[in-house]
Enzyme design. Sequence first.
Site, PDB file in Angstrom:
ATOM      1  CD  GLU A 164      52.694  32.258  46.014  1.00  0.00           C
ATOM      2  OE1 GLU A 164      52.404  33.267  46.703  1.00  0.00           O
ATOM      3  OE2 GLU A 164      53.105  31.211  46.533  1.00  0.00           O
TER       4      GLU A 164
ATOM      5  N   PRO B 145      41.029  36.930  41.997  1.00  0.00           N
ATOM      6  CG  PRO B 145      43.147  37.811  42.379  1.00  0.00           C
ATOM      7  CD  PRO B 145      42.351  36.554  42.497  1.00  0.00           C
TER       8      PRO B 145
ATOM      9  CG  ASP C  57      22.271  50.864  51.773  1.00  0.00           C
ATOM     10  OD1 ASP C  57      22.088  51.815  52.533  1.00  0.00           O
ATOM     11  OD2 ASP C  57      22.268  49.677  52.121  1.00  0.00           O
TER      12      ASP C  57
HETATM   13  C1  9WO Z   1      49.373  35.584  43.097  1.00  0.00           C
HETATM   14  C2  9WO Z   1      50.156  36.087  42.109  1.00  0.00           C
HETATM   15  C3  9WO Z   1      51.513  36.276  42.037  1.00  0.00           C
HETATM   16  C4  9WO Z   1      52.030  36.822  40.866  1.00  0.00           C
HETATM   17  C5  9WO Z   1      51.205  37.163  39.808  1.00  0.00           C
HETATM   18  C6  9WO Z   1      49.829  36.969  39.903  1.00  0.00           C
HETATM   19  C7  9WO Z   1      49.338  36.435  41.059  1.00  0.00           C
HETATM   20  N1  9WO Z   1      48.108  36.146  41.376  1.00  0.00           N
HETATM   21  C8  9WO Z   1      48.117  35.620  42.581  1.00  0.00           C
HETATM   22  C9  9WO Z   1      46.934  35.168  43.187  1.00  0.00           C
HETATM   23  O1  9WO Z   1      45.874  35.286  42.586  1.00  0.00           O
HETATM   24  N2  9WO Z   1      47.046  34.607  44.393  1.00  0.00           N
HETATM   25  C10 9WO Z   1      45.853  34.172  45.040  1.00  0.00           C
HETATM   26  C11 9WO Z   1      45.814  34.597  46.473  1.00  0.00           C
HETATM   27  C12 9WO Z   1      45.601  32.718  44.968  1.00  0.00           C
HETATM   28  C13 9WO Z   1      44.176  32.517  45.355  1.00  0.00           C
HETATM   29  C14 9WO Z   1      43.800  33.266  46.631  1.00  0.00           C
HETATM   30  N3  9WO Z   1      44.418  34.550  46.716  1.00  0.00           N
HETATM   31  C15 9WO Z   1      43.713  35.685  46.462  1.00  0.00           C
HETATM   32  C16 9WO Z   1      42.372  35.848  46.262  1.00  0.00           C
HETATM   33  N4  9WO Z   1      44.285  36.860  46.375  1.00  0.00           N
HETATM   34  N5  9WO Z   1      43.365  37.776  46.075  1.00  0.00           N
HETATM   35  C17 9WO Z   1      42.192  37.189  46.019  1.00  0.00           C
HETATM   36  C18 9WO Z   1      41.010  37.900  45.673  1.00  0.00           C
HETATM   37  C19 9WO Z   1      39.781  37.297  45.739  1.00  0.00           C
HETATM   38  C20 9WO Z   1      38.659  38.004  45.351  1.00  0.00           C
HETATM   39  N6  9WO Z   1      38.744  39.288  44.934  1.00  0.00           N
HETATM   40  C21 9WO Z   1      39.940  39.899  44.878  1.00  0.00           C
HETATM   41  C22 9WO Z   1      41.088  39.225  45.243  1.00  0.00           C
END
Ligand code: 9WO
Length: 256
Positions: A124, A97, A177
């Site tokens: 995490e 993210p 698209d």
């Molecule tokens: C967990 C978390 C917990 C409390 C506060 C912030 C936090 N961030 C995360 C987090 O980023 N966890 C990730 C889970 C660890 C790496 C893989 N994960 C992930 C990737 N979740 N969401 C994505 C992602 C990837 C690409 N685009 C959007 C979301």
Amino acid sequence: MAWAVAMRFHVLTIFPGMFDGPLSESIIARAIERGLVEVNLHDIRDFAKDRHRSVDDYPYGGGYGMVMKPEPIFDAVRSVSTEASLGDSVPVILLTPQGTPLTQPIAEHLATYEDLVMICGRYEGVDERVRERVATCELSIGDYVLSGGELAAMIVIDAVTRLIPGAVGSIESTEDDSFSTGLLQFPQYTRPHVYEDCEVPEVLLSGNHAEIERWRRRESLRRTLERRPELLGHADLTEEEREFVEALREERDSTN
Ligand code: 9WO
């Protein structure tokens, strides 16, 4: 001259089975069948060092949850690089993210590479040294937290694969698209002509292709102004189209 696929995705994940569904249906499945793309899945756990095959550990500094260890990911990327004899110019994408938001121009840029390596994090987070030393870029598919990077990697594979010539029926079908024009898509209709009192706009039945094109372009502009006005700043508009958008804005502002 050896014949090669247009594009190879190398995905590092602890859940390779998650990819089975998306890779076995529709456009991606057909692109794989036609030899246009290859998706090579690598289980990060295969690169774990201990007998429990651990890929995660406690965070330094304490706190909730677990962090993905660096060594298995470093080794998995090295093994992909030697196995596929990849140079230094191959993108190694970490899905998080915190990454650059994925857009159509980025998908188009990614489609120019022969190989893409994608790292899917879990738990995490991923040890920061993976970001610093292994990943060449970080991509986000949107501002929300997922359970891991796998679904995000599948979205990248989908968005990029459909840009490879021959993957989608014809080039033209990707050109219309949403976003390939920088605008939202115009309304689409099919038969019947009238359904539950709701009629297909007459212009679409007229057979006048110039009029139809103009109507579609204007509906795209209308919809983009209503729903995603920030996109109009990047769109490539003619003088006439700018005036049309201006007129829509004034109409909207005067009726509110
Ligand atoms: C967990 C978390 C917990 C409390 C506060 C912030 C936090 N961030 C995360 C987090 O980023 N966890 C990730 C889970 C660890 C790496 C893989 N994960 C992930 C990737 N979740 N969401 C994505 C992602 C990837 C690409 N685009 C959007 C979301």
